[in-house]
Motif scaffolding. Structure first.
Motif, mmCIF file in Angstrom:
data_model
loop_
_atom_site.group_PDB
_atom_site.id
_atom_site.type_symbol
_atom_site.label_atom_id
_atom_site.label_comp_id
_atom_site.label_asym_id
_atom_site.label_seq_id
_atom_site.Cartn_x
_atom_site.Cartn_y
_atom_site.Cartn_z
ATOM 1 N N VAL A 1 -11.834 -22.239 47.891
ATOM 2 C CA VAL A 1 -12.900 -22.466 48.866
ATOM 3 C C VAL A 1 -12.492 -21.931 50.235
ATOM 4 C CG1 VAL A 1 -14.250 -24.208 50.051
ATOM 5 C CG2 VAL A 1 -13.778 -24.442 47.613
ATOM 6 N N ALA A 2 -11.295 -22.317 50.650
ATOM 7 C CA ALA A 2 -10.832 -21.882 51.966
ATOM 8 C C ALA A 2 -10.697 -20.365 52.013
ATOM 9 C CB ALA A 2 -9.495 -22.539 52.292
ATOM 10 N N ALA A 3 -10.256 -19.778 50.890
ATOM 11 C CA ALA A 3 -10.115 -18.323 50.877
ATOM 12 C C ALA A 3 -11.466 -17.662 51.119
ATOM 13 C CB ALA A 3 -9.523 -17.876 49.545
ATOM 14 N N GLY A 4 -12.507 -18.223 50.518
ATOM 15 C CA GLY A 4 -13.844 -17.686 50.713
ATOM 16 C C GLY A 4 -14.276 -17.754 52.160
ATOM 17 N N LEU A 5 -13.823 -18.798 52.861
ATOM 18 C CA LEU A 5 -14.213 -18.969 54.254
ATOM 19 C C LEU A 5 -13.576 -17.926 55.165
ATOM 20 C CD1 LEU A 5 -14.058 -22.831 54.571
ATOM 21 C CD2 LEU A 5 -16.082 -21.399 54.423
ATOM 22 N N PHE A 6 -12.586 -17.209 54.627
ATOM 23 C CA PHE A 6 -11.952 -16.183 55.455
ATOM 24 C C PHE A 6 -12.250 -14.787 54.936
ATOM 25 C CE2 PHE A 6 -9.767 -19.982 56.499
ATOM 26 C CZ PHE A 6 -9.743 -19.913 57.874
ATOM 27 N N GLY A 7 -13.335 -14.700 54.203
ATOM 28 C CA GLY A 7 -13.798 -13.378 53.802
ATOM 29 C C GLY A 7 -13.217 -12.869 52.507
ATOM 30 N N ILE A 8 -12.449 -13.703 51.802
ATOM 31 C CA ILE A 8 -11.906 -13.239 50.517
ATOM 32 C C ILE A 8 -12.945 -13.510 49.434
ATOM 33 C CG2 ILE A 8 -10.131 -13.627 48.784
ATOM 34 C CD1 ILE A 8 -8.284 -14.397 51.132
ATOM 35 N N ALA B 1 -4.449 -11.974 49.255
ATOM 36 C CA ALA B 1 -5.769 -12.517 48.927
ATOM 37 C C ALA B 1 -5.726 -13.227 47.584
ATOM 38 C CB ALA B 1 -6.785 -11.380 48.886
#
Lengths: 424, 336, 282, 238
Positions: free
Chosen positions: C171-178, C162
């Motif tokens: 941004v992309a990390a946030g889109l996967f729940g991080i 993570a």
């Protein structure tokens, strides 16, 4: 009748008491006490603040004792001493200059004493422009010019003392013959310039071989340099470093298994601080440094009134701080440099800076550490002294033990004429 | 005259009033200590202006103090060895600093962002090591003494050794000149380009802007101003030596710029420099050992409440006054 | 070359690596340089001084405690000072101001005088007939274990994944729940904890005073640039290079080694503007 | 009418005072394949970002699975099962293919399910299976797109939002992508697709919306839209 008598008596007593109470101050009160303001710039913040913090209280006690005696006798007047301190963090020249300005412009001091930072050249112009006597250490000597700076004196001959200190240590350890001088290259003191010329003479006179090794500024890991020193055959280290560097050097030397004495210039020994740095009692053995307690000096003749005052300071300090000994460094710089100026004022019989400097120039003053002779007209103001001791002590067990002392060489001493080196 | 026009001219009027105030200030308030603080604050203004100029071109220099040193040493050498007069030494200090910056700039400005910052940090340290060890030129820690200049204008002779007032006026003049220069640049096409370079380096490069060119220009100009400041400072202290130029000063410049306000090219750094040097000196004198703690906390608190710096006050203050009046208006409501 | 020099360079390297990796971690995710990183080193050293030296708690427990305490301080600072301020430049200035805050605070609490910490591993050991300080050996061993543990944490755990994802594409990390904000708080804690560990293991070897943080920070900055920003491997390489210069080169050429450690940064950046192991893209 | 899985009700989005999206309402039912077409800057990505929580709508409501989500953070929305494949793919460049997919499975705790998902992704995108240890940055554009979609699949989403997946891909890859998206839909996933390539979008989806200057212009089944004259002229280049 009886009552009347009592009334009359009462009125008489009242009138008399009013008269005496009015007359007493008028008759007995001297002219308002004259005040002599002295300033001091020392580090109270930053890495060197422990020095400033330990010197300051001793100076304050000295001031209190003088004032308790009614003041400092100058001619026919007694002067009450006022002390002002300003923070000059070490290696911050701008801050030193600002401190000098506030002392001179705001507090209007007539002298700045006990300065040992590196900003001599920034502070001296301010003092000299305002005719304020500036008593400083030679370790901070920058571009000194006798003609431009007539109000500078060098009351703490740190650089000059080092040779004496080194020889005192070598005499204390006759079995060792190789002395390694070490310092930061390009640091406060250019040891190459000052000591290379005396190598041969030291060899001749004391049979001591000199070697030199430099380390970069800010070094905390001395291991590579210590190993190099060992390979060069060092037996005694004489360091120009800060107390921090000396403590670390001693500690790492012990970890590497070397037992050399490590002597320090200008680093006034305080067993507590040394222990704080060296770590263990084993590691702090054989660290040598200044030892400026007047009551312990043997070779140097100290004027009885100064010896007496030193003892009073010691007692007062012990009373105030739960039996602790005063910090030896305060006698090295603090009260001694303050006393040199006061002595000048006393001898001149005036606080006029020109008069004071006339006396101090080439004059001899009594100090807490013996007679102190400044150089004469030609090298006016420069720090050539006679009688100022370098008393060395060594740490044995858990305390520092008086080791040896060498009165400082004279101007005309053939071994080293530091004046010439400084005049360049 | 309509109000709008007056309002538009208000900043100019205020500025003029401020300049007149600075000029007559030392004549009214004869406090030499304050004067000395103001002179040092002026030096720091120039330093912060230079730092801000580099910063606004998108580079964060951690070794800006080295240019102060180059200017200082060059000024001192020109004055003491070559015997140049005061003005020429100042100019010489600035020019040599600019030349060094230009030569270094074309090499190190290629590095992006933090690499540049740390390269400048290293260069700053190297500069100090050189100053300490190049005895034949810099005289090591002893440093070089500089005599106070004696300027003759016709019949009038100004001896700088006897009074510090000329230093004050000269530094005020220098700060105004530098401020005008950076203000003009900020307003010009060059300034717009420089800002776009800072905001989006890659995009402006694609838009055909030669990124390096503008960075080098700004870096060199900033070094020139810093160099003049260094030479001036050396004259003012009448000495130059290595301890004057510790690398920590570059971070102080950053603090000044941020406290003053990063988004104005000129007023932010100037306000920040004056505030930080004045209060810094005051704290040093009155707080002694507590100074670092108080200073640090104050900086954090200031940034917390005014992340855009003190220049924000010009917007906040009127709003605050208005809100004050509004509250007053509400008071009668409360009891009812 | 004497073997003691070799160990010495390893000791220095391990200090620089621990410092640099904390700095890199925080930088990679928050995008700012934490200039107060050296002061967290100092805090760690003081924690060891109080816990191990004064209170007499076991060295390893004190080490863990000091990392936890200092890491927690870092978390508080990230959460309640840096995050509300938000803008990166302002946050950098806050870290610069924190330098004086911590130094001033510690001076107030512990006084300006230096203290020493007793060695947890006194004496010498003989390895192949060479006598070496066991303290130094132990330091190197602890540092190596810590670095390996850090590597495993980042490469092998869910949290490490993570962390890397959030650093590369927040941004992309946030889109996967991080939760990127939480990850950065955590990373600030880890980074400060690492600095504290470095300070903790170095404290018995050197000394403790409120100003010891300055030098390690500069060295860590140089190390991350030599190795290349943003990669742990870079920090390791940079730390080793600087450790060698600071010890081996110092042994051979003396004080000029300092000039070389600054000069090598410039030289490396001239030929590889992204550092030795830096990625040209971010 | 069946219950909508995702529903936007009169959503307004503005950036710094400029309204990018005005009053958009759309619904997606479960197992649906819906496309939003429109020109560059029509506000398609804004709509997506609002659904994912990256921007907060100024007005209007977004409902997902019977729950209002327009005030949640991106991770919370992702936790509800809405996964976006962002524009420009935004794969993690320095993570390996496998690690990229693991990030997709970040919210999955069930090891078995993760393994299953891995197999699904590898079956759909065999190219990824060949290079599990390659860094994301080393993949070709098409492979990166596969990775981005595969990453979304790993999250076990109830719904996948695809933002311009065909951008920057060669025609061959586009065809391949179309096939893969269809396969995904056939597996039972709900898809919402934003496409500039309207023909591709409409040929894949069942239902479509046309977005123009931030407002909904038209909606209808794909067949309806494909035969609409206006749409033909404006987006299909006929």
């Amino acid at each position: 009748m009886k009552r009347k008598f009592i009334y009359i008596a009462l009125v008489v007593v009242l009138v008399l008491s009013i008269i005496t109470s009015c007359a007493a101050p008028a008759a007995k009160a001297p002219a308002p006490p004259k005040i002599l303001k002295i300033g001091s710039i020392m580090p109270f913040s930053g890495p060197a603040s422990m020095w400033g913090e330990s010197i300051k209280p001793v100076m304050e006690i000295y001031r209190d004792l003088i004032n308790a005696d009614g003041g400092w006798q100058v001619g026919d007047d007694k002067y009450i001493i006022e002390l002002y301190f300003a923070d000059g963090p070490i290696f911050s020249v701008q801050a030193d200059a600002a401190a000098a300005r506030t002392l001179i412009y705001d507090k209007q001091v007539s002298a700045i004493v006990s300065y040992f930072g590196v900003g001599y050249s920034a502070v001296a112009p301010i003092c000299n422009a305002e005719k304020v006597v500036f008593n400083t250490s030679t370790i901070s000597m920058g571009a000194y010019s006798a003609s431009r700076e007539p109000y500078s004196i060098f009351g703490f001959p740190a650089i000059e003392m080092s040779i004496n200190q080194a020889m005192a240590v070598m005499q204390a350890f006759p079995q060792y013959k190789t002395l390694c001088w070490t310092a930061t290259k390009g640091g406060n003191v250019d040891i190459e310039k000052i000591y290379a010329p005396v190598d041969e003479e030291i060899q001749k006179k004391y049979g001591v071989r000199s070697i030199r090794l430099y380390y970069p500024e800010g070094t905390t890991n001395f291991t590579p340099y210590l190993i190099k020193m060992a390979e060069m055959g060092a037996e005694v280290l004489f360091s120009f470093g800060t107390p921090l560097e000396i403590g670390l050097m001693a500690r790492q030397r012990y970890q590497l298994g070397y037992k050399w004495p490590v002597a320090a210039n200008g680093a006034i020994l305080d067993t507590k601080i040394v222990k704080g740095l060296a770590g263990s009692e084993e590691a702090m053995q054989n660290i040598c440094g200044d030892f400026c307690y007047p009551w312990l000096l043997k070779k140097v003749q100290i004027a009885p009134r100064y010896l007496d005052m030193a003892n009073r300071i010691r007692e007062a300090y012990k009373q105030k701080y739960e039996g602790k000994e005063p910090y030896a460094g305060a006698f090295g710089v603090g009260v001694t440099m303050m006393g040199q100026y006061l002595e000048g004022v006393r001898m001149a019989g005036s606080t006029d800076p020109d008069q004071v400097m006339k006396v101090l120039r080439g004059g001899t003053v009594e100090t807490f550490l013996g007679k102190y002779t400044l150089s004469g007209n030609e090298t006016y103001g420069s720090p050539v002294v006679f009688g100022f001791p370098c008393a060395m002590s060594i740490i044995k067990g858990n305390e520092s033990v008086y080791l040896n002392e060498e009165p400082l060489w004279d101007v005309d001493h053939p071994l080293v004429n530091v004046t010439d080196l400084i005049k360049e | 005259m309509d109000k709008a026009k007056l309002k538009a001219k208000l900043p100019l009027i205020l500025l003029l009033a401020f300049i007149i105030f600075t000029i007559i200030f030392p004549l009214i308030v004869k406090d030499r200590f304050l004067l000395s603080i103001l002179i040092e604050a002026g030096v720091m203004c120039l330093f912060a202006l230079g730092f801000a100029a580099v910063f606004r071109s998108g580079q964060f220099s951690l070794g800006q103090a080295a240019f102060l040193a180059v200017g200082g040493y060059a000024g001192a050498l020109l004055a003491s060895k070559a015997g140049l007069p005061f003005w020429l030494s100042l100019l010489g200090g600035g020019l040599s600093s600019a030349i060094v910056a230009f030569l270094l700039g074309i090499v190190i400005l290629r590095m992006g962002g933090l690499y540049f910052s740390i390269a400048t940090l290293a260069l700053g340290e190297i500069a100090i090591i050189i100053a300490k060890n190049w005895d034949s030129v810099t005289s090591g820690m002893t440093g070089i003494a500089v005599d106070a200049p004696i300027v003759k204008i016709g019949e009038l002779t100004i001896n700088f050794a006897t009074t510090k007032l000329p230093y004050y006026y000269i530094i005020v003049l220098l700060v105004i000149m530098a401020a005008l220069m950076f203000w003009r640049i900020d307003r010009s096409r060059l300034g717009t380009v420089v800002r776009s370079v800072a905001v989006a380096p890659v995009m402006s490069e694609h838009a055909g802007i030669h990124l390096m060119k503008y960075r080098v220009i700004m870096f060199t100009l900033a070094a020139f101003v810093t160099g003049v400041a260094g030479a001036f400072y050396v004259y003012y202290l009448s000495w130059v030596g290595p301890p004057l130029f510790s690398g920590a000063q570059s971070t102080v410049a950053l603090i000044m710029c941020v406290i003053g306000g990063l988004w104005s090219a000129v007023s932010g750094p100037i306000i920040g420099a004056i505030i930080v040097s004045y209060f810094g000196t005051m704290m040093q004198i009155h707080l002694e050992g507590l100074r670092p703690l108080v200073f640090g906390v104050l900086v954090i608190v200031l940034i917390w409440f005014m992340p855009n710096g003190l220049v924000e006050l010009q917007y906040r203050f009127p709003a605050w006054v208005k809100s004050l009046f509004k509250k007053k208006g509400k008071v009668p409501d409360a009891p009812a | 070359m004497p073997p003691a020099i070799f160990i010495d360079s390893l000791v220095l390297s391990s200090m620089y690596i621990l410092m640099a990796s904390g700095l890199v971690l925080v930088f990679s995710i928050m995008g700012i340089l934490n200039f107060a990183h050296g002061q967290f080193y100092m805090l760690g050293a003081y924690a060891i001084f109080y816990l191990f030296q004064q209170a007499g708690i076991n060295f390893f427990i004190s080490l863990a405690l000091s990392a936890a305490i200092v890491g927690f301080v870092g978390i508080l600072i990230e959460r309640y000072i840096m995050r509300p301020i938000g803008q990166p430049i302002q946050a950098v200035v806050v870290t610069i101001a924190l330098i004086s805050v911590f130094e001033g605070l510690i001076t107030l609490i512990a006084g300006p005088a230096p203290h020493s910490v007793t060695s947890a591993f006194p004496g010498n050991v003989d390895i192949f007939g060479v006598s070496l300080s066991s303290e130094r050996l132990a330091t190197v061993v602890i540092a190596v274990i810590l670095i390996i543990a850090l590597y495993l944490f980042i490469q092998r755990t869910r949290l490490g994944l993570a962390l890397r994802a959030a650093a590369q594409q927040p941004v992309a990390a946030g889109l996967f729940g991080i939760q990127v904000a939480r990850v950065s708080t955590l990373v600030m804690g880890i980074g400060c904890g690492l600095a504290a560990l470095a300070g903790g293991i170095m404290a018995p070897m050197f000394y403790v005073d409120p100003w010891i943080g300055g030098q390690p920070l500069v060295m860590a900055l140089l190390a991350i640039v030599i190795g290349g920003m943003g990669s742990l491997g870079g920090a390791v390489v940079g730390g080793i290079v600087l450790g060698m210069i600071g010890s081996m080169l110092a042994y051979y050429i003396g004080f000029w080694s300092q000039l070389i450690s600054f000069g090598i940064v410039i030289v490396i950046l001239l030929f590889r503007p992204q550092g030795l192991f830096g990625q040209s893209e971010k | 009418m069946t219950e909508a899985l995702l529903e936007l009700k009169d959503v307004y989005i503005s950036y710094l005072g400029v309204e990018a999206v005005r009053g958009v309402s759309l619904r997606v039912t479960e197992r649906d394949f819906v496309t939003v077409i429109g020109a560059n800057g029509a506000g398609k990505s804004s709509v997506f970002n609002a659904i994912s929580g990256l921007v907060k709508p100024a007005k209007g409501e977004i409902w997902f699975n019977g729950e209002r989500i327009d005030r949640l953070t991106p991770p919370q929305i992702a936790g509800r099962g809405v996964i976006q494949v962002p524009e420009g793919r935004k794969i993690f460049p320095l993570l390996t293919v496998k690690e990229n997919l693991m990030v997709g499975a970040f919210m999955q705790r069930d090891k078995k399910k993760i393994a299953e998902n891995f197999e699904n992704v590898y079956r759909l995108f065999p190219a990824l299976k060949e290079r599990p240890t390659a860094k994301g940055i080393r993949l070709s554009g098409g492979q990166q797109q596969m990775l981005a979609i595969g990453r979304a699949m790993m999250a076990n989403p109830k719904m996948i939002l695809l933002d311009e997946p065909s951008l920057g891909l060669s025609p061959i890859f586009c065809q391949q992508l179309s096939r893969q998206l269809k396969a995904l839909h056939n597996e039972g996933k709900t898809l919402l697709l934003v496409e500039q390539n309207a023909r591709m979008g409409l040929s894949l989806a069942n239902y479509g919306y046309v977005l123009e200057n931030g407002e909904l212009r038209k909606e209808g089944t794909s067949a309806q839209l494909l035969n609409d004259d206006e749409v033909k002229r404006a987006y299909l280049g006929v």
